[in-house]
Design an enzyme around this catalytic site. Structure first.
Site, PDB file in Angstrom:
ATOM      1  N   ILE B 127       5.031  -7.495 -17.218  1.00  0.00           N
ATOM      2  CA  ILE B 127       4.732  -6.802 -17.101  1.00  0.00           C
ATOM      3  C   ILE B 127       5.992  -5.792 -17.200  1.00  0.00           C
ATOM      4  O   ILE B 127       5.938  -4.146 -16.242  1.00  0.00           O
ATOM      5  CB  ILE B 127       3.988  -6.480 -15.836  1.00  0.00           C
ATOM      6  N   ASP B 128       6.944  -5.863 -16.406  1.00  0.00           N
ATOM      7  CA  ASP B 128       8.104  -5.939 -16.371  1.00  0.00           C
ATOM      8  C   ASP B 128       8.450  -4.513 -16.883  1.00  0.00           C
ATOM      9  O   ASP B 128       9.656  -3.721 -16.670  1.00  0.00           O
ATOM     10  CB  ASP B 128       9.030  -6.504 -15.683  1.00  0.00           C
ATOM     11  N   ARG B 155      -2.617   6.040   0.466  1.00  0.00           N
ATOM     12  CA  ARG B 155      -2.348   7.293   0.441  1.00  0.00           C
ATOM     13  C   ARG B 155      -3.741   7.349   1.520  1.00  0.00           C
ATOM     14  O   ARG B 155      -3.703   8.733   2.263  1.00  0.00           O
ATOM     15  CB  ARG B 155      -3.043   8.265  -0.529  1.00  0.00           C
TER      16      ARG B 155
END
Lengths: 325, 325, 325, 325
Positions: B127-128, B155
């Site tokens: 995933i990096d 948020r």
């Protein structure tokens, strides 16, 4: 009743906007004027109050958070603060209030009502589902589904690596989110504040799981208020007892559980409750919370919602055990 | 080339299953026999290897994790371990390997190839997105979208309470997830290992944000490998400098980023790479990773994918700054 | 009771797998042997029956569809078909059945029980929520949320273009999905089979909406079984009456509503019902459906679930009206 | 360049709001004044133009649709309409335009520029990805993922019933959505306007699939612009050829594909393009579209984006075939 005001207070919860919308449109439908108060009791004190119309609440039913914003207010705990709040409401001629929030919100409303007698009806808006007087609170179903999606994702990686995961969900005094997301997510163990799960038992369950099937992952869901501590602490204690035999990881879901578009259930529940608050005020209800019990609207005195506790169903905890064999 | 085997190793990533499926069906399409190895190098050593058919990979393209399971192997770091692995592969007559994983996986593959010369092609599954030789790695787009959904949710609650949130995403050596989810999520500040963001600057940005608009929430996305420490540490340091003026919270997204159904992008990328690995092996490629650069398949020697670093685009960091004014 | 078998029949619904899992693990927990029958009554007739273990149902709680597959069976409507089914069950010594499905499934079970007296308990698995004897059916909450997500998306584009959208959701005889997704999605009008909404009234509502605010989009949710016809037909009729003044579009959501990971609510409901079916059989229940009414397990004779109808709440329809002002 | 205006036109696409936000904040960052025009060319003609600030675009990066609304304008096709538009822009002193949309939008911009020479830069906002001059358009990645989620859900129910599903996705002239969602969703067949797939071949593929494995479901993804007609028509023709042997269903995804929160990819792409439009205008670009080719910003004359076609990659279609064996 001619003019009412609505506010949200305490921790926010998905569905609060749907509730605000129902209060506003319900009030207008019934010929009332309706005001919004920003930031809960803080806005009441500072006079941050504005008239709302049908279009003020357009396109918000699906939004997380609260358009009225929320806060915890220290000033409202003082008689001076409450006096200012009262004066602001009087200036506008507001003769009814709808309070959306949890325990703290209703405690404030109770005190305020006793001093100034403005009729107030509450709507239970909190993800924790820890309020007496309603089967479910606004935001609970959304928070459970958000937790569940996270658990599903973590299960993917747990399975790929044969790992044990401790997943902490919200619930300081209540294990509702933990139990429901735990059953939904197929958790092997659920730890909640309502019952004591000794670490010894957790260790032996983990070893059992290991013995039965070397390859399987194990998921333990922990409510943040569990008496054994936070998930990180519990995991550390367990690690010290089982050593390297298990590959243990921890995830604390945190504030994601508060956000996101509300589920259908929460939108409908919030809409019903918002409407019930308005119609309750109009028919003389005061100092009560509008809840839904066995699918019917029920009004419960604030004092009961604050003092009485809602126990967690024993058969849910039993189900965790049976379904994880 | 008649028989190939495929394995996943290191941290799992969404899309690994789509890649396995493409390797298996691509191999069968081209007339090869294909085997799966469970738990990466561990299964190679223990002989956990089985023949796969077209239906072995039915209905997995949408699943997170890896059906072949993954692990890190200490034994494979020893000559004895690798010898056992080689012997197991020889017993089955396997003359080609597809390694799905990241840096560690390819380091192992490189050593193994140098000793035993079994042609190996790698697919970048991590995933990096920190691998040289490909614009994107399998799982990166999914991880970014998972982080983004979490940021969107946070948020909601940050806005409702005018809070500052520090959100930690994965990325020990790389800020790719942080930058992309930060831009996507409208973060005001992004902190990554590739560049130094002094805390002084963070504090002044936060104060600026506060001054411009008292009501707005602020989101800071932190890559776990940032040189100032983890998000919890950074938040503590900031708190000690700004005091009570800001209501600061921290969320560490954790392992959810590794799981979930892969995005369309990852499924297609993984399918292309899996097929390119098979067709690469057939055309004589070895000791290389199949990547996609500027939308074309490119084979890069393992040694380069391990040693060379892929810098983060400066203009992405610039964009964070411009878009948060 | 020593050996029971479980099957799914009729249209599939999200949560069926969670129900199968609860039946299997519940049975094993209570010391019973448990079999799965593939493709409902078809598999009973053809003998496609196999023993299930705890691991047969690992990792399925989150999956849509049904691992036992489902079908409608013409042969089971004949005495010869049922005889074959009975003989297959006898061969294996099965002395209890759990039928997961809807109206058609229970009609078959009722007939079969009357002929052969194998105790059968049903679990209500259908997205339509049209079964008497339970507040909610397995799959309903998931289908509503799937519809709602689609409505939310369509609202985005409707708003951007000031369009009127007719959205058809499932529900041949029942408006439950339409009403709940309509309220949740903020629909201005909901058309259901249970009540007659004359097109004249729809036209005047649309014109009203247009007058009040030129810029707003309008969403009409239509149950597929509405007496005015399908959404496409209704939209055509409306167009012929209002002409070009409104930009009208139609979307029929279709089979997406049947699939996807079940919601938390459905997973828990399905788990409770599956367990209740097993424990019902053990305590002598037969020829009944296990439902949940007011949060308690209730067993209702199949004949009642088939013959009696569950009315839609009037106050939900009233809410659509009030909330869309 | 001192004052610019931005508008969205044609079919809306997820990510348009992220693009508007980047235009507004990018302009302000560079010291320009910036205006929004509502409903595309219609608002330009009617003078529905307003100044935007940094907070005008707060909290919109994650929203589907377009806050500027969109429309198709007949009046702009007349010289009189364009004259009015020009006069409105001149009154405000606007000396640069950013046009967000597709083919039709850029055709209008091209004509307008040739007549009045206001520098205009376009951003490719359309879910179809059918514009020459950019690898991807804003909204395409989101539409593909929305389609994919629907296909995943339909696959659940298709599998449970061994059904064949024809799923129609958007794409009148382009098969991009069909091919990408088809590969991602593991479709057995994809039918696109760019290549001819004779029905005979579809029938034989379906029969093949049936022969190989009686139990498997089959998914055929059809672009709405396929030369054999809409999915419903194609399915009817196929049914008439195969009779009852296959249980064939059809779903037309429709307008859901246009809505929803944009993916990370689209938000970042839209942000880059919006910024590139502003900076392009400032450096003298005019009458061009800002695209991203091989990860670099490229400006392509409007006339080329309109006239030239972007072919679909052959190897994607080849992949559908290989991966469905």
């Amino acid at each position: 009743m001619k003019k009412i005001a609505v506010y949200t207070s305490g921790g926010d919860a998905p569905g609060m906007n749907a509730c605000i919308r129902a209060v506003v449109r319900g009030a207008i439908y019934h010929g009332l004027q309706v005001y919004g108060i920003r930031r809960g009791y803080n806005g009441m004190i500072s006079g941050d109050i504005f008239e709302m119309t049908s279009t003020s609440v357009s396109n918000i039913v699906q939004r997380g958070g609260t358009i009225l914003k929320s806060a915890r207010s220290k000033e409202f705990m003082t008689p001076e603060g409450r006096k200012k709040a009262y004066e602001n409401l009087m200036k506008l001629g507001i003769d009814g209030l709808v309070a959306i929030g949890g325990n703290g919100t209703f405690t404030g409303a109770e005190v305020f009502y006793n001093e100034y007698q403005i009729p107030t009806v509450g709507c239970p808006g909190t993800i924790d589902n820890d309020l007496y007087g309603t089967d479910y609170t606004i935001g609970f179903d959304s928070a459970v589904n958000t937790s569940l999606e996270a658990i599903d994702k973590i299960r993917d990686t747990a399975d790929s690596h044969d790992r044990v995961f401790f997943i902490e969900v919200m619930g300081r005094d209540s294990g509702y989110i933990a139990v429901q997301s735990g059953i939904g997510g197929g958790a092997e163990i659920v730890m909640v504040p309502e019952t004591h799960t000794p670490l010894k038992k957790v260790v032996s369950s983990l070893k059992d799981g290991l013995r039965r099937s070397k390859s399987s992952s194990i998921v333990v869901v922990v409510a943040e208020g569990d008496e054994e501590g936070h998930a990180t602490e519990i995991a550390e204690k367990i690690k010290s007892q089982v050593g390297d035999k298990l590959d243990i990881r921890v995830t604390t879901l945190g504030h994601v559980q508060r956000g996101g578009a509300p589920t259908a259930y929460d939108r409908i529940l919030a809409s019903r409750m918002g409407l019930a608050a308005v119609e309750g005020l109009m028919s003389g209800q005061k100092n009560v919370m509008a809840g839904v019990v066995n699918n019917e609207i029920v009004y419960t005195p604030f004092i009961d919602t604050i003092k009485k506790t809602k126990p967690i169903h024993d058969d849910l905890l039993r189900m965790v055990h049976i379904l994880s064999i």
